[in-house]
Each structure stands twice: as structure tokens, then as C-alpha cells.
Design a protein around this motif. Sequence first.
Motif, short mmCIF file in Angstrom:
data_model
loop_
_atom_site.label_atom_id
_atom_site.label_comp_id
_atom_site.label_asym_id
_atom_site.label_seq_id
_atom_site.Cartn_x
_atom_site.Cartn_y
_atom_site.Cartn_z
N ARG A 55 49.50 5.96 -5.17
CA ARG A 55 49.17 4.86 -5.72
C ARG A 55 47.93 5.30 -6.82
O ARG A 55 47.15 6.04 -6.58
CB ARG A 55 48.35 3.89 -5.00
CG ARG A 55 49.82 2.91 -4.18
CD ARG A 55 50.37 2.01 -4.64
NE ARG A 55 51.43 1.46 -3.73
CZ ARG A 55 52.86 2.07 -3.64
NH1 ARG A 55 53.13 3.02 -4.23
NH2 ARG A 55 53.50 1.37 -3.07
N GLU A 56 47.84 4.58 -7.99
CA GLU A 56 46.74 4.47 -8.69
C GLU A 56 45.66 3.62 -8.15
O GLU A 56 45.92 2.46 -7.96
CB GLU A 56 47.13 4.02 -10.03
CG GLU A 56 45.76 4.11 -10.97
CD GLU A 56 45.99 3.63 -12.28
OE1 GLU A 56 44.90 3.92 -13.33
OE2 GLU A 56 46.90 2.82 -12.65
N VAL A 57 44.63 3.92 -7.48
CA VAL A 57 43.67 3.25 -6.87
C VAL A 57 42.26 2.81 -7.54
O VAL A 57 41.73 3.80 -7.90
CB VAL A 57 43.22 4.20 -5.26
CG1 VAL A 57 42.19 3.19 -4.50
CG2 VAL A 57 44.53 4.36 -4.45
N ILE A 58 42.16 1.48 -7.61
CA ILE A 58 41.02 0.94 -8.19
C ILE A 58 40.15 0.31 -7.25
O ILE A 58 40.55 -0.84 -6.91
CB ILE A 58 41.48 0.02 -9.26
CG1 ILE A 58 42.33 0.67 -10.45
CG2 ILE A 58 40.17 -0.34 -10.16
CD1 ILE A 58 43.82 0.65 -10.07
N ALA A 59 38.86 0.94 -6.90
CA ALA A 59 38.16 0.40 -6.01
C ALA A 59 36.87 0.06 -6.54
O ALA A 59 36.48 0.58 -7.50
CB ALA A 59 37.57 1.57 -5.11
N VAL A 60 36.60 -1.32 -6.44
CA VAL A 60 35.43 -1.98 -7.26
C VAL A 60 34.35 -2.42 -6.40
O VAL A 60 34.58 -2.75 -5.16
CB VAL A 60 36.06 -3.26 -7.86
CG1 VAL A 60 37.40 -3.03 -8.76
CG2 VAL A 60 36.41 -4.37 -6.92
N ASP A 61 33.10 -2.59 -6.86
CA ASP A 61 31.95 -3.16 -6.61
C ASP A 61 31.83 -4.41 -7.21
O ASP A 61 31.86 -4.69 -8.33
CB ASP A 61 30.89 -2.47 -6.83
CG ASP A 61 30.36 -1.18 -6.28
OD1 ASP A 61 30.80 -1.19 -4.83
OD2 ASP A 61 29.44 -0.24 -6.65
N LEU A 62 32.01 -5.30 -6.20
CA LEU A 62 32.08 -6.94 -6.59
C LEU A 62 30.76 -7.28 -7.44
O LEU A 62 29.62 -6.68 -6.88
CB LEU A 62 32.26 -7.73 -5.30
CG LEU A 62 33.75 -7.73 -4.69
CD1 LEU A 62 33.83 -8.41 -3.37
CD2 LEU A 62 34.76 -8.18 -5.75
N PRO A 63 30.73 -8.15 -8.35
CA PRO A 63 29.40 -8.44 -8.78
C PRO A 63 28.36 -8.99 -7.85
O PRO A 63 28.66 -9.74 -6.81
CB PRO A 63 29.75 -9.84 -9.77
CG PRO A 63 31.41 -9.50 -9.91
CD PRO A 63 32.16 -8.87 -8.91
N GLY A 64 27.22 -8.40 -7.82
CA GLY A 64 26.24 -8.47 -7.03
C GLY A 64 26.25 -7.69 -5.78
O GLY A 64 25.05 -7.75 -4.85
N PHE A 65 26.98 -6.64 -5.75
CA PHE A 65 27.34 -5.87 -4.75
C PHE A 65 27.25 -4.29 -5.06
O PHE A 65 27.85 -4.10 -6.45
CB PHE A 65 28.30 -6.21 -3.94
CG PHE A 65 28.24 -7.57 -3.16
CD1 PHE A 65 27.58 -7.72 -2.04
CD2 PHE A 65 28.84 -8.49 -3.75
CE1 PHE A 65 27.36 -8.97 -1.35
CE2 PHE A 65 28.53 -9.88 -3.39
CZ PHE A 65 27.95 -10.11 -2.05
N GLY A 66 26.86 -3.28 -4.51
CA GLY A 66 26.78 -1.81 -5.10
C GLY A 66 26.28 -1.88 -6.06
O GLY A 66 25.14 -2.23 -6.07
N VAL A 67 26.73 -1.27 -6.88
CA VAL A 67 25.99 -0.97 -8.27
C VAL A 67 26.54 -2.13 -9.52
O VAL A 67 26.13 -1.79 -10.46
CB VAL A 67 26.25 0.39 -8.85
CG1 VAL A 67 25.68 1.43 -7.78
CG2 VAL A 67 27.54 0.77 -9.13
#
Length: 276
Positions: A55-67
Motif C-alpha cells: 500500500r501507499e501509506v500516508i500517516a498523519v499528525d492530526l492538527p494540534g498533535f505531533g508536529v
Amino acid sequence: MTTTASFTAATADGPRPVSVAYERTGSGEPLLLLHGIGHHLRAWDPVSRILAAEREVIAVDLPGFGVSPPLPDGVPYDLATFAPLLGDFCAELGLDRPHVAGNSLGGLLALELGRMGLVRSVTALSPGGFWTEAERRYAFGVLRAMRRGALTMPGAMIERLSRSAAGRTALTSTIYARPARRSPDAVVAETFALREATGFVPTLEAGRTTRFDRDVEGVPVAVAWGDRDRILPRRQGVRAKRAITGARLVRLPGCGHVPMNDDPALVARVIADTSR
């Protein structure tokens, strides 16, 4: 490498600028990965490495989390805002109805994306929104306690505790059934992510009235629950299956609330099977 997408999102107050940090790896049909409250995209590392093989995997930091920066002032951290915003994010990246998998808050968002017809399949791991009021209060109390601990504990103590299995258990046993398996660097990073999450408080506040009581039609749905989940009891999975016509309910033996670290191979298989 983490990249940032900046785009205009539709909100109740009109179009607003939003930025979302993400990582994109692998090849194949696109798969969007959404983390839980107080976490960050690194939570998916044990699973994304497996899934990227097909799969083409797209992992995200939700707004206000992570960077990822917080949402603009006045924009609520509620389901009605977050889900369309993720649709705008997918459009910005040229993702046409990706598959989606989410954990906890991310699982709730994944189900809402499925309900809106924005994705091809949904895998929800211990999703929020199927609680009774008493269960919600308990879960939110646990999350607030975790946040207080992360805020008050000196950074040097967090790093020292992370070096031993007992210390990693003390820091993360609420979310992992097998906390000693988590690497010291990962434990430090996620503890700091929890203490620095600007979206934590407004997301919890918005979640006080959140229930997922609508069907998800037209796409495959799997709801998976760890049988050692200490935040959202697995009986909530039975409610989810009753609410969502045709949903597959999967038990994750030996897994806690964040199962991606407890049994990466099993979680990856559930996601891959659903997205096929």
C-alpha cells in the motif's frame, strides 16, 4: 521524512488555512492512517512498515498533535470539523478515496470518513463514540491523568524510565498490553507528544457530546478491539457492530488500546484484509 501539506479547509466559519504534517511511504492503493488523542503518527511505525509492502501509506499528525500546528483560532476540534478537513487534506495530496485505518480518536474519524463516502474501506481500532456516559467519563479521566503525568514529570525522568522495561511499563501500560516491547526512543517521543499536544484539551472538550450512532454504507468496515483495552472496554465493539450494518468485528488477543505495537502483524493483516 515528515512533510507538511498546507491547504484551505472548509469550516463553519468559512475557508481557513490549515497545515498537516504527514509521512508517505510504499506503493499501491493509498491507505490513510490516523492516530489517537495525544499520540502522533509514530504510533503507526510498527504497522506501516508492513503495510508499505503493498500500500501507499500516508500517516498523519492530526492538527494540534505531533508536529502539526493547531487549528486556527475559533475552529472547533469536533467531528464535524475534523472529518471534512481530512477530506480536504486528501484532495490536496491527490488521494482519490483512500482506504483508511484509525485508532481511538482516529478510528472515530475513520468511521465518519466512511459515512461521508470519502474512503474505500474503514478499519477502526478501538474507536471512540460507542461509550455510555459513564464509560466516557472514565476514559476521559484516564486520558487527563496521563496528560497530567506527562506534563509534570521532568524530561530527564521520562528518559531515565524509558531505558528499562519496568519504566516503560510505568509510562505506557495504560495504552499498551505489552509496554516493554516499545522502544525507549518511541516511549520518550510519545510521552513528549502527549505533553505538547495543543489539541488535547479542545478535542476532549468537543468529545463530551460525541456519539457515533449512524450507519456506514457502501464500504467495507472492520471494527477491531484489543481484549486488554484499559481505556475503552471491548464490549463497546459489540455496540459498534450493532450500529454499523455489515461491519466485521475482530478480536485482537493480547492487545491494549493502541494495538499497533502489541501485535503489528495481526493489526496489519486486519487492515490489509479490509482494504482488499
